[in-house]
Design a protein around this motif. Structure first.
Motif, mmCIF file in Angstrom:
data_model
loop_
_atom_site.group_PDB
_atom_site.id
_atom_site.type_symbol
_atom_site.label_atom_id
_atom_site.label_comp_id
_atom_site.label_asym_id
_atom_site.label_seq_id
_atom_site.Cartn_x
_atom_site.Cartn_y
_atom_site.Cartn_z
ATOM 1 N N LEU A 104 12.575 2.987 -3.430
ATOM 2 C CA LEU A 104 11.153 3.256 -2.703
ATOM 3 C C LEU A 104 10.580 2.327 -1.817
ATOM 4 O O LEU A 104 10.209 2.198 -0.542
ATOM 5 N N LEU A 105 10.646 1.250 -2.651
ATOM 6 C CA LEU A 105 10.131 -0.070 -2.148
ATOM 7 C C LEU A 105 10.833 -0.452 -0.759
ATOM 8 O O LEU A 105 10.401 -0.810 0.369
ATOM 9 N N LYS A 106 12.211 -0.436 -1.008
ATOM 10 C CA LYS A 106 13.278 -0.828 0.125
ATOM 11 C C LYS A 106 12.841 0.285 1.408
ATOM 12 O O LYS A 106 13.086 -0.316 2.364
ATOM 13 N N LEU A 108 1.022 -1.179 0.110
ATOM 14 C CA LEU A 108 0.031 -0.035 -0.130
ATOM 15 C C LEU A 108 0.846 1.173 0.242
ATOM 16 O O LEU A 108 0.673 2.182 -0.812
ATOM 17 N N LEU A 109 1.961 1.155 0.950
ATOM 18 C CA LEU A 109 2.700 2.381 1.035
ATOM 19 C C LEU A 109 3.502 2.674 -0.333
ATOM 20 O O LEU A 109 3.631 3.614 -0.837
ATOM 21 N N ALA A 110 3.986 1.367 -0.931
ATOM 22 C CA ALA A 110 4.756 1.714 -2.111
ATOM 23 C C ALA A 110 4.092 2.107 -3.333
ATOM 24 O O ALA A 110 4.500 2.862 -4.143
ATOM 25 N N ILE A 111 2.978 1.416 -3.496
ATOM 26 C CA ILE A 111 2.151 1.716 -4.703
ATOM 27 C C ILE A 111 1.582 3.247 -4.468
ATOM 28 O O ILE A 111 1.720 3.973 -5.397
ATOM 29 N N THR A 112 0.960 3.500 -3.429
ATOM 30 C CA THR A 112 0.406 4.885 -3.337
ATOM 31 C C THR A 112 1.376 5.853 -3.546
ATOM 32 O O THR A 112 1.447 6.616 -4.243
ATOM 33 N N SER A 113 2.861 5.747 -2.736
ATOM 34 C CA SER A 113 3.807 6.785 -2.855
ATOM 35 C C SER A 113 4.502 6.716 -4.219
ATOM 36 O O SER A 113 5.014 7.698 -4.631
#
Length: 219
Positions: A157-159, A25-30
């Protein structure tokens, strides 16, 4: 390695899956907001009046010159002191989005500058206005040319979503830490989380390769 017991991971899979959900959720939205804001910042820096351009350049310089962890602390803990109370999830998304937006903007700005000015002049000669030239001629080419570099930013970003655990979001690393606090077996859970991150990164890389192939085929 013979002392490792990965069977203890299975009973805590719900915790890890919950962490995976928040990580995605954090990765996709950001990633989405960082891409949109990156385009906006790049266009402002290149084309906006100085009254708007200079503050945005200062903002970008500030976010490039400070670590993401500090930015998350300032957004989540610091803004409360001036009456702005943002929930942890919102703070994490804002911090990640802004942090990577400035890097995307810098990459995209370089991509726009690299476009042959003759293409813009040609578009103007056939009746395109400035806005139309940027939208239909310059921006699509710049995005296409900078796609690999911005894709690498999405991997970073994902990491870096793991950093939001410091403001209380139960993403993957936070979930592993909860399981470790009960089992006292850090190695097994950290290896499991590392494997999940590796698979997610592999999916992003394969997705980017697919996009690059499609883009090359459309040239």
């Amino acid at each position: 390695m013979e002392n490792l017991d990965f069977s203890i991971v299975a009973p805590y899979q719900s915790i890890l899956l919950t962490g995976l959900y928040w990580t995605l959720l954090l990765a996709i939205t950001s990633a989405f907001f960082s891409f949109v804001l990156g385009i906006s910042f790049a266009l402002i820096v290149l084309y906006a009046p100085k009254l708007i351009k200079i503050p945005v350049e200062g903002f970008m310089w500030l976010f490039m010159g400070t670590p993401l962890l500090l930015q998350l602390f300032l957004i989540y803990y610091g803004l409360v002191q001036i009456g702005i109370d943002i929930p942890a999830l919102g703070s994490g998304i804002i911090g990640l989005s802004l942090h990577f937006a400035v890097y995307n903007a810098d990459i995209l700005r370089a991509g726009i500058v690299a476009i042959d000015p003759g293409q813009v002049e040609g578009s103007r000669s056939i009746g395109f206005g400035r806005y139309q030239s940027i939208r239909y001629i310059v921006l699509p080419q710049a995005i296409r040319n900078t796609l690999p570099a911005m894709g690498n930013n999405m991997i970073f970003l994902l990491k870096d979503t793991s950093l939001v655990s410091v403001i209380g979001i139960a993403e993957l690393v936070h979930g592993a830490q909860l399981a470790i606090s009960e089992t006292y077996s850090p190695f097994e859970f950290y290896i499991a989380v590392a494997a999940i991150y590796y698979l997610l990164n592999l999916m992003i890389i394969l997705g980017l390769k697919f996009l690059e192939i499609r883009v090359e085929a459309s040239r």
